[in-house]
Design a protein around this motif. Structure first.
Motif, PDB file in Angstrom:
ATOM      1  N   TYR A  55       0.837  -1.201   0.000  1.00 64.01           N
ATOM      2  CA  TYR A  55       0.000   0.000   0.000  1.00 64.01           C
ATOM      3  C   TYR A  55       0.869   1.246   0.000  1.00 64.01           C
ATOM      4  O   TYR A  55       1.843   1.342   0.751  1.00 64.01           O
ATOM      5  CB  TYR A  55      -0.916   0.013   1.231  1.00 64.01           C
ATOM      6  N   ASP A  57       0.428   5.410   0.316  1.00 57.57           N
ATOM      7  CA  ASP A  57      -0.489   6.501   0.631  1.00 57.57           C
ATOM      8  C   ASP A  57      -0.601   7.442  -0.570  1.00 57.57           C
ATOM      9  O   ASP A  57       0.411   7.986  -1.029  1.00 57.57           O
ATOM     10  CB  ASP A  57       0.022   7.269   1.850  1.00 57.57           C
ATOM     11  N   GLU A  59      -1.688  10.523  -1.013  1.00 55.72           N
ATOM     12  CA  GLU A  59      -1.260  11.901  -0.830  1.00 55.72           C
ATOM     13  C   GLU A  59       0.265  12.003  -0.757  1.00 55.72           C
ATOM     14  O   GLU A  59       0.880  12.889  -1.373  1.00 55.72           O
ATOM     15  CB  GLU A  59      -1.884  12.467   0.452  1.00 55.72           C
ATOM     16  N   LYS A  60       0.893  11.088  -0.015  1.00 58.65           N
ATOM     17  CA  LYS A  60       2.348  11.098   0.070  1.00 58.65           C
ATOM     18  C   LYS A  60       2.981  10.781  -1.275  1.00 58.65           C
ATOM     19  O   LYS A  60       4.022  11.334  -1.631  1.00 58.65           O
ATOM     20  CB  LYS A  60       2.817  10.094   1.126  1.00 58.65           C
ATOM     21  N   ASP A 132       6.631   5.067   8.652  1.00 58.88           N
ATOM     22  CA  ASP A 132       5.173   5.007   8.549  1.00 58.88           C
ATOM     23  C   ASP A 132       4.659   3.574   8.439  1.00 58.88           C
ATOM     24  O   ASP A 132       3.555   3.327   7.965  1.00 58.88           O
ATOM     25  CB  ASP A 132       4.688   5.811   7.345  1.00 58.88           C
ATOM     26  N   ASN A 134       2.799   0.330   9.133  1.00 58.42           N
ATOM     27  CA  ASN A 134       1.616   0.029   9.938  1.00 58.42           C
ATOM     28  C   ASN A 134       1.695  -1.402  10.468  1.00 58.42           C
ATOM     29  O   ASN A 134       2.522  -2.205  10.010  1.00 58.42           O
ATOM     30  CB  ASN A 134       0.329   0.263   9.128  1.00 58.42           C
ATOM     31  N   GLN A 221      -4.112   0.204   5.175  1.00 60.85           N
ATOM     32  CA  GLN A 221      -4.077   1.538   4.567  1.00 60.85           C
ATOM     33  C   GLN A 221      -3.960   2.652   5.601  1.00 60.85           C
ATOM     34  O   GLN A 221      -3.923   3.834   5.238  1.00 60.85           O
ATOM     35  CB  GLN A 221      -5.334   1.742   3.722  1.00 60.85           C
ATOM     36  N   ARG A 223      -6.201   3.557   7.748  1.00 56.89           N
ATOM     37  CA  ARG A 223      -7.461   4.284   7.902  1.00 56.89           C
ATOM     38  C   ARG A 223      -8.081   4.090   9.281  1.00 56.89           C
ATOM     39  O   ARG A 223      -9.001   4.812   9.652  1.00 56.89           O
ATOM     40  CB  ARG A 223      -8.446   3.838   6.815  1.00 56.89           C
TER      41      ARG A 223
END
Length: 335
Positions: A55, A57, A59-60, A132, A134, A221, A223
């Protein structure tokens, strides 16, 4: 540009029976210095069959594309040579994707000869060092690293870890005692990563991979938080679970709010069937009914409140006793 070295083949499984402890994990790669930075076309780069990162992001990624358009690729991609002047990406997929979107024709790369196992190990280690990262990616990455180090399948590694957990708790298992080399390898991987202990991984992270697909994907993701995802997964009804997941994300529900909704949405357990009364119990009930009739002679039915309540109770009692399904056979018991 120097002619690329052919990639080395991984040794067959029969030659990997002796497990090597992954001290430093990438020490063996660092002993081989990389070739100087070169520039190759995007068409020469292929993605590996399996990538640890699934995954990105949006926007990044968009921000990285703008940076690449403005400044180009600042950090070379790491690739390994294939045949016919082609290369396989080892590290830098985000940069490669950004270069493609930005319309670059060429990118800077560092070429390093690696076996399949070494390339996978390098990619896994780099991915696990991301800020980042997860919980899902971390769990899958560590599991894949153990698969590589132990030369076993994912399911075999999980079974091994659960056996180690039982043995550490003093429980006997049907399988043989965990081999010393395997146990040392597992511990060495977690010590090298420095993220958590193997026992914490087994207790708190492996169960994460059993979450429902939609909950797992939302967690992957970023979220929703891990604790909230586990709570939502307690709902067995897929429609109710999906709706609560969407509400939790859209409304930013707290963990306590999610727990309340999960409790409200869970189906109520069916009441346990009542035991069949004995003949003695039936006789006792009839006796009480007779005494109740005798009490009515002394009741103050002139009191409006008492009279109204008595009417209500009598109506309920009549409805109960005349219902065919609740009639009890006399069975010779005297009235």
């Amino acid at each position: 540009m120097n002619s690329p070295r052919q990639r080395r083949k991984s040794p067959p499984a029969s030659n990997r029976s002796k497990i090597e402890k992954p001290v430093g994990l990438l020490t063996q790669l660092d002993e081989n210095p990389p070739e100087p930075t070169n520039t190759i076309t995007l068409e020469q780069i292929s993605l590996p069959h399996s990538q640890p990162r699934r995954y990105f992001d949006p926007e990044k990624q968009r921000q990285l594309v703008e940076s690449v358009k403005r400044d180009g690729i600042l950090q070379p991609l790491l690739v390994r040579p294939l045949e016919n002047k082609r290369y396989e990406l080892v590290a830098g997929e985000r940069r490669l994707r950004a270069a493609q979107v930005a319309g670059l024709a060429e990118v800077p790369v560092t070429v390093r000869g690696m076996t399949d196992a070494e390339a996978t190990l390098y990619a896994l280690t780099e991915n696990l060092q991301r800020e980042d990262l997860n919980p899902v990616e971390e769990t899958e990455g560590i599991l894949q690293m153990l698969v590589l180090q132990l030369a076993r399948s994912s399911e075999e590694v999980k079974a091994l870890l659960y056996r180690m957990q039982k043995e550490s708790q003093g429980k006997r298992t049907a399988d043989n005692v965990i081999g010393q080399a395997e146990g040392e390898t597992v511990q060495a991987v977690f010590e090298a990563l420095g993220r958590m202990g193997w026992d914490s991984f087994v207790a708190n992270r492996l169960p994460l991979l059993n979450l429902p697909r939609e909950v797992l994907e939302a967690l992957r993701q970023g979220r929703i938080e891990y604790t909230k995802a586990r709570e939502i997964a307690k709902l067995k009804d897929s429609s109710a679970r999906q709706q609560l997941l969407e509400d939790a994300i859209a409304q930013e529900l707290s963990l306590s709010q999610i727990r309340e909704q999960v409790k409200a949405l869970k189906p109520k357990p069916a009441p346990e069937p009542l035991p069949t009364p004995t003949q003695q119990e039936i006789k006792h009930t009839k006796t009480r009914l007779k005494k109740l009739y005798d009490l009515t002679r002394e009741a103050n039915l002139e009191n409006p409140a008492i009279h109204q309540k008595a009417q209500e109770l009598i109506s309920q009692l009549e409805a109960l006793l005349v219902t065919k399904s609740t009639k009890v056979p006399d069975n010779g018991v005297d009235d």
